[in-house]
Design an enzyme around this catalytic site. Structure first.
Site, PDB file in Angstrom:
ATOM      1  N   ALA A  97     -55.313  -0.655  24.651  1.00  0.00           N
ATOM      2  CA  ALA A  97     -53.865  -0.841  24.605  1.00  0.00           C
ATOM      3  C   ALA A  97     -53.200   0.191  23.696  1.00  0.00           C
ATOM      4  CB  ALA A  97     -53.537  -2.254  24.131  1.00  0.00           C
TER       5      ALA A  97
ATOM      6  N   ALA B 237     -66.679  -3.852  26.103  1.00  0.00           N
ATOM      7  CA  ALA B 237     -66.470  -4.453  27.426  1.00  0.00           C
ATOM      8  C   ALA B 237     -67.522  -3.985  28.416  1.00  0.00           C
ATOM      9  CB  ALA B 237     -65.075  -4.103  27.933  1.00  0.00           C
ATOM     10  N   GLN B 238     -68.141  -4.932  29.100  1.00  0.00           N
ATOM     11  CA  GLN B 238     -69.210  -4.621  30.051  1.00  0.00           C
ATOM     12  C   GLN B 238     -68.721  -4.671  31.495  1.00  0.00           C
ATOM     13  OE1 GLN B 238     -72.048  -7.660  29.092  1.00  0.00           O
ATOM     14  NE2 GLN B 238     -72.820  -6.621  27.276  1.00  0.00           N
TER      15      GLN B 238
ATOM     16  N   ARG C 125     -57.904 -16.992  31.249  1.00  0.00           N
ATOM     17  CA  ARG C 125     -57.894 -15.627  31.769  1.00  0.00           C
ATOM     18  C   ARG C 125     -58.885 -15.454  32.914  1.00  0.00           C
ATOM     19  NH1 ARG C 125     -60.981 -10.778  30.550  1.00  0.00           N
ATOM     20  NH2 ARG C 125     -62.202 -12.022  29.092  1.00  0.00           N
TER      21      ARG C 125
ATOM     22  N   HIS D  20     -64.586 -15.795  23.103  1.00  0.00           N
ATOM     23  CA  HIS D  20     -64.581 -14.509  23.788  1.00  0.00           C
ATOM     24  C   HIS D  20     -63.199 -13.879  23.905  1.00  0.00           C
ATOM     25  CE1 HIS D  20     -65.903 -11.362  26.465  1.00  0.00           C
ATOM     26  NE2 HIS D  20     -65.099 -11.771  27.432  1.00  0.00           N
TER      27      HIS D  20
ATOM     28  N   GLU E 198     -66.790 -10.832  40.155  1.00  0.00           N
ATOM     29  CA  GLU E 198     -66.915 -11.688  38.982  1.00  0.00           C
ATOM     30  C   GLU E 198     -66.327 -13.053  39.284  1.00  0.00           C
ATOM     31  OE1 GLU E 198     -65.544  -9.823  35.398  1.00  0.00           O
ATOM     32  OE2 GLU E 198     -66.987  -8.197  35.538  1.00  0.00           O
TER      33      GLU E 198
ATOM     34  N   ARG F 120     -64.448 -19.583  34.020  1.00  0.00           N
ATOM     35  CA  ARG F 120     -65.221 -19.549  32.781  1.00  0.00           C
ATOM     36  C   ARG F 120     -65.188 -20.857  32.004  1.00  0.00           C
ATOM     37  NH1 ARG F 120     -63.705 -13.525  30.423  1.00  0.00           N
ATOM     38  NH2 ARG F 120     -65.201 -12.381  31.725  1.00  0.00           N
TER      39      ARG F 120
ATOM     40  N   SER G 140     -62.680  -4.571  20.536  1.00  0.00           N
ATOM     41  CA  SER G 140     -63.372  -5.214  21.653  1.00  0.00           C
ATOM     42  C   SER G 140     -63.518  -4.314  22.871  1.00  0.00           C
ATOM     43  CB  SER G 140     -62.615  -6.491  22.066  1.00  0.00           C
ATOM     44  OG  SER G 140     -62.588  -7.420  21.014  1.00  0.00           O
TER      45      SER G 140
ATOM     46  N   HIS H 104     -66.693 -17.592  26.388  1.00  0.00           N
ATOM     47  CA  HIS H 104     -67.510 -17.021  27.465  1.00  0.00           C
ATOM     48  C   HIS H 104     -68.772 -17.860  27.615  1.00  0.00           C
ATOM     49  CE1 HIS H 104     -69.627 -14.217  30.032  1.00  0.00           C
ATOM     50  NE2 HIS H 104     -68.530 -13.501  30.113  1.00  0.00           N
TER      51      HIS H 104
ATOM     52  N   GLY I 131     -57.799   0.226  20.450  1.00  0.00           N
ATOM     53  CA  GLY I 131     -58.482  -0.122  21.697  1.00  0.00           C
ATOM     54  C   GLY I 131     -57.714   0.476  22.860  1.00  0.00           C
TER      55      GLY I 131
END
Length: 510
Positions: A20, A50-51, A369, A334, A118, A278, A46, A233, A18
């Site tokens: 990282a 991601a969106q 998070r 999530h 967000e 969240r 993941s 989520h 990913g």
């Protein structure tokens, strides 16, 4: 069992492809590395899903200090403020690094980045690409860069089965490739294996992500931290499938509202309303659902196909037109704030092991998070770990002993326990039941053992945290404790704690 090709021996090994893992591999160039990934490069994790995008305080009305304040607020008192401040101040560097390797973030006609809003962010600071295709764009660019990087050897369709140690230090890896075991001697391993979604029935993450990196590190003796904090989520698309498509928080950031099947906007009057943190929104939706209601996102005031083309396609696959009808949503696992305990350079408590991305616990996220801080953390920590490794003495490992391959992981029994007992709301009786079911599986030799180790750690940490904080909500301890700290434990300590918890519970019920 066979040894690895000699040209791979002694290289830095990165597990995971990913954001990282890819950033770390590139940032280490020209130092030779091996990048191990269980699927195709950049796929199966993941990041590509991601969106929303990546948070960075680069707007004219923003600052790292404001970003830090929002992060600390979402983290509910358990962030490591010094580490959080350091990571957030490196946001501009991380964005520039991604762009230098081909990532194309959305920009307006003047060339300025388009910044989204967000939940729990006080400013528009979310950079996105292709509307809601941020992760796919980042992966596209980084994969192309890694494939053209001469210093990176890539082992695709390869699983890491065990982290091998000698004299309390990393000595190598047991890998499985083409159905056979392979020993790769190395004294430097970077764990970038992602999250734990596959331990739950309902998740927005790939179902093959079952906390393998956490398990590997724990078996080798590294300390874990904050394992109880599992983020759900609020708005996964409510369809019948294993991995639920995500309806990004950015949809609510653009003005979508949550309603139940009576048309009631049930978050009206709550601080932040639809853009509350969240955990609060997820619990509000959960409360509607357990009372028999269905929940929907009403987004007909948004130019949905233009702003969110990928989500539009996901909805239409399910027979829903988001521009004309409400979108059915439900909470789903999530993100995991806990993981392998590390410092600001990604160093774990096991010499020779670094951990970055979702499998690590740096202290940035605390108990919850903040949206879109995950891609930022992964990129920044990839750069930090690469600098730390490059400045070190290098790897000259002795060839470790040849262990047998473990049985193929079978998460079925574990998933049933985790989904029932380690969800949005918890209590002592349920946590004790989880520990009672998971401990024999973790100590066993069957296919459930590896996923059970990660799940057991979540259950033990959750049982020991007798309060509600952030993403960890206990109905028997609804208030926050006056004094609350992050906890870290090794696997031996987790198993000992599990036995004590079960013993104490048995004594109380006698």
């Amino acid at each position: 069992m066979r040894p690895a090709p000699p040209e791979l021996t002694g290289r830095v090994v990165i597990i995971g492809s990913g954001i990282a893992g890819l950033v770390t591999a590139l940032a280490l160039a020209p130092k030779p590395v091996v990048l191990v990934t269980q699927g195709r490069l950049g796929q199966g994790g993941s990041t590509v899903l991601a969106q929303g995008g990546i948070a960075a305080a680069i707007g004219p009305d923003d600052s790292p200090a404001l970003h830090l304040a929002d992060t600390l607020s979402a983290g509910d008192g358990l962030c490591n403020s010094a580490i959080a401040e350091t990571i957030l101040r490196q946001a501009g560097e991380a964005i520039a690094y991604l762009e230098s390797h081909g990532t194309r973030f959305d920009r307006d006609a003047s060339g300025a980045p388009v910044l989204g809003l967000e939940a729990a962010h006080g400013r528009r600071r979310i950079l996105h690409a292709a509307g809601d295709g941020s992760g796919a764009e980042i992966v596209r660019a980084l994969v192309a860069a890694v494939r053209s990087c001469a210093s990176v050897a890539i082992l695709e369709d390869t699983s890491a089965c065990r982290l091998l140690t000698r004299d309390g230090m990393v000595a190598g890896l047991l890998l499985q490739r083409d159905g056979a075991g392979m020993i790769l001697p190395t004294g430097q391993v970077v764990m970038a294996t992602g999250g734990i979604g596959g331990l739950y029935d309902a998740t927005t993450n790939p179902v093959d992500n079952r906390g393998q990196g956490i398990m590997l590190a724990a078996r080798a003796g590294a300390a874990l931290a904050d394992m109880e904090f599992v983020q759900f989520h609020p708005t996964a698309l409510a369809v019948a499938r294993g991995r639920l498509p995500l309806i990004s928080e950015a949809v609510r950031g653009e003005g979508a509202i949550l309603i139940n099947d009576c048309g009631e906007r049930f978050l009206t009057g709550h601080p932040g309303e639809e853009l509350a943190p969240r955990d609060i929104v997820a619990r509000a939706i959960h409360a509607e659902m357990i009372s028999g209601r269905q929940v929907f996102l009403k987004a007909d005031d948004i130019d949905f196909p233009t702003r969110f083309p990928a989500i539009t396609a996901l909805c239409r696959e399910a027979g829903i037109d988001p521009a004309r009808e409400p979108i059915p949503v439900r909470p789903a696992q999530h993100y995991h704030m806990g993981g392998i305990h590390t410092d600001i350079f990604g160093r774990s408590t096991l010499p020779g092991l670094w951990a970055i991305g979702e499998c690590a616990a740096t202290g940035l996220h605390g108990a919850n998070r903040l949206a879109s801080n995950s891609l930022l953390e992964a990129a920044v920590m990839g750069l930090n770990a690469a600098r730390d490794i490059a400045a070190g003495p290098g790897s000259h490992p002795a060839i470790p002993a040849m262990p047998d391959l473990p049985p193929e992981a079978d998460p079925g029994q574990v998933r049933a326990i985790t989904s029932r007992h380690l969800g949005i709301l918890r209590d002592g009786a349920s946590l004790h039941a989880a520990i009672a079911g998971l401990l024999p599986l973790a100590l066993g030799r069957g296919g459930a053992s590896d996923p059970a180790i990660t799940a057991l750690a979540i259950a033990v940490f959750a049982a020991l945290r007798q309060e509600s904080r952030g993403a960890h909500a206990r109905t028997d301890f609804p208030a926050q404790a006056i004094h609350s700290v992050s906890r870290r434990m090794t696997l031996d300590q987790i198993i000992q704690s599990a036995r004590l918890i079960l013993s104490d519970n048995l004594a109380r019920s006698a």
